[in-house]
Design an enzyme around this catalytic site. Structure first.
Site, PDB file in Angstrom:
ATOM      1  CE1 TYR A 189     104.231-109.274  78.476  1.00  0.00           C
ATOM      2  CE2 TYR A 189     105.202-107.424  79.652  1.00  0.00           C
ATOM      3  CZ  TYR A 189     104.318-107.917  78.708  1.00  0.00           C
ATOM      4  OH  TYR A 189     103.538-107.054  77.982  1.00  0.00           O
ATOM      5  CG  ASP A 225     104.750 -98.290  75.401  1.00  0.00           C
ATOM      6  OD1 ASP A 225     104.918 -98.763  74.261  1.00  0.00           O
ATOM      7  OD2 ASP A 225     103.982 -98.792  76.243  1.00  0.00           O
ATOM      8  CG  ASP A 271     103.661-105.190  74.441  1.00  0.00           C
ATOM      9  OD1 ASP A 271     102.879-105.312  73.476  1.00  0.00           O
ATOM     10  OD2 ASP A 271     103.750-104.151  75.119  1.00  0.00           O
ATOM     11  CG  ASP A 293     103.619-102.433  70.703  1.00  0.00           C
ATOM     12  OD1 ASP A 293     103.426-102.640  71.913  1.00  0.00           O
ATOM     13  OD2 ASP A 293     104.551-101.717  70.292  1.00  0.00           O
ATOM     14  CG  HIS A 332     100.355-109.065  74.959  1.00  0.00           C
ATOM     15  ND1 HIS A 332     100.293-107.734  74.625  1.00  0.00           N
ATOM     16  CD2 HIS A 332     101.224-109.136  76.003  1.00  0.00           C
ATOM     17  CE1 HIS A 332     101.081-107.031  75.417  1.00  0.00           C
ATOM     18  NE2 HIS A 332     101.665-107.867  76.257  1.00  0.00           N
ATOM     19  CD  GLU A 353      98.645-102.645  72.183  1.00  0.00           C
ATOM     20  OE1 GLU A 353      98.598-101.398  72.124  1.00  0.00           O
ATOM     21  OE2 GLU A 353      99.435-103.267  72.920  1.00  0.00           O
ATOM     22  CB  CYS A 393     101.695 -96.482  78.160  1.00  0.00           C
ATOM     23  SG  CYS A 393     101.549 -97.251  79.786  1.00  0.00           S
ATOM     24  NE  ARG A 434      97.279-103.691  75.920  1.00  0.00           N
ATOM     25  CZ  ARG A 434      98.281-102.846  76.199  1.00  0.00           C
ATOM     26  NH1 ARG A 434      99.490-103.318  76.430  1.00  0.00           N
ATOM     27  NH2 ARG A 434      98.076-101.541  76.234  1.00  0.00           N
ATOM     28  CD  GLU A 493      97.149-102.689  80.326  1.00  0.00           C
ATOM     29  OE1 GLU A 493      96.894-103.256  81.417  1.00  0.00           O
ATOM     30  OE2 GLU A 493      98.310-102.408  79.957  1.00  0.00           O
ATOM     31  CG  ASN A 537     100.068-104.871  83.162  1.00  0.00           C
ATOM     32  OD1 ASN A 537     101.105-105.048  83.787  1.00  0.00           O
ATOM     33  ND2 ASN A 537      99.915-103.859  82.317  1.00  0.00           N
TER      34      ASN A 537
END
Length: 297
Positions: free
Chosen positions: A48, A62, A89, A91, A116, A118, A126, A161, A191, A213
């Site tokens: 990952y 983040d 990730d 974003d 992914h 989101e 985050c 996500r 998430e 996660n």
């Protein structure tokens, strides 16, 4: 030697087949290319690449400060060092739907097996911080449709996500997840779930692969792989674990040097030169050089 021998296309097929097996896939987060090789050597199922880790590696929080090119470059460097499939990730996709499609194609070219996307507002934060917000449903669906339409390899895994659980509650998050699957998502990453019961509710509601996660110091309890398997999860990520371990050890090492004037007291906690050379496969490079420089003028 040099890079992985398995092609990106083969890694994507392998990930799809592994997801079809029904067993839980464990993907620790690599904080650099070398740690990806370590993950593979320990027998994990995949790698990952965390957006939080890439941000931290750049000395940034983040909160959406990294760019598509930075994430793609670093993710590609990590992915090419391992024969395991890598998921990154991505974003919010780094812009409007057309940007999302371009992001996915860049990740394909970089050798990733999936990503992914989101549904947070941009700039994001985050997923385990308070004060985040999600976009309206149609905006979230456009991102996923763009990712699915943009990919050229149908085996590239598009994971949706949703951060709706912390914003609007569990039922709203499940409703959002249903809509994201209808938009074409191959899998769902809910998430910041807070309990096993919430994972179970997602499993009961959806028939696509689910990603859990297990990040430290977050909203929920750290569940074991056995517990997650029993709950019907398909992928578990440990996004920042290795970075936190490495930075904790680095702090201890620097403190030791300040306190004693030498690193002698922490030698037993270090990877040895032999272990590093073995992980880097120095022997193969030596054999390669001997095969090239085996002539006289």
């Amino acid at each position: 030697m040099l890079y992985a021998t398995t092609t990106a296309a083969e890694k994507r097929v392998a990930l799809r087949e592994a997801l079809g097996s029904g067993r839980l896939l464990r993907l620790p987060g690599a904080f650099n290319p070398l740690s990806a090789r370590l993950i593979e050597s320990k027998g994990f199922d995949g790698v990952y690449v965390s957006g939080a880790v890439i941000s931290a590696d750049l000395g940034l929080p983040d909160i959406g400060l990294t760019t598509a090119s930075e994430v793609t470059l670093r993710a590609g460097q990590i992915a090419r060092q391992s024969n395991l499939p890598s998921i990154v990730d991505a974003d919010t996709g780094f812009g409007e739907p057309m940007n999302v499609a371009r992001t996915v194609q860049g990740l394909e070219d970089a050798g990733l097996a999936g990503c992914h996307i989101e549904d947070q507002v941009n700039p994001k934060r985050c997923g385990h911080l308070d004060g985040k917000d999600v976009v309206d449903e149609e905006t979230a669906l456009r991102r996923i449709r763009a990712a699915v339409d943009g990919r050229r390899d149908p085996n590239f895994l598009v994971v949706a996500r949703t951060d709706a659980r912390a914003v609007a509650g569990l039922d709203a998050a499940i409703d959002r997840a249903h809509a994201l699957v209808d938009a074409g998502a191959d899998a769902v990453f809910p998430e910041a779930l807070t309990s096993p019961d919430e994972f179970a509710a997602f499993r009961d509601a959806l028939d696509v692969p689910l990603l859990a996660n297990m990040t430290e110091f977050g909203k929920g309890k750290l569940l074991t792989a056995h517990e997650l398997d029993d709950l019907g999860m398909n992928i578990v990520i440990y996004p920042v674990t290795l970075l936190r371990l490495a930075m904790g050890a680095a702090v201890a090492g620097l403190d030791e040097i300040l306190a004693t004037g030498t690193q002698e007291g922490v030698l037993d906690r270090m990877q040895t030169r032999a272990e590093l050379y073995d992980l880097l496969d120095y022997a193969s490079y030596n054999r390669f050089d001997e095969g090239v420089f085996n002539f006289r003028l």
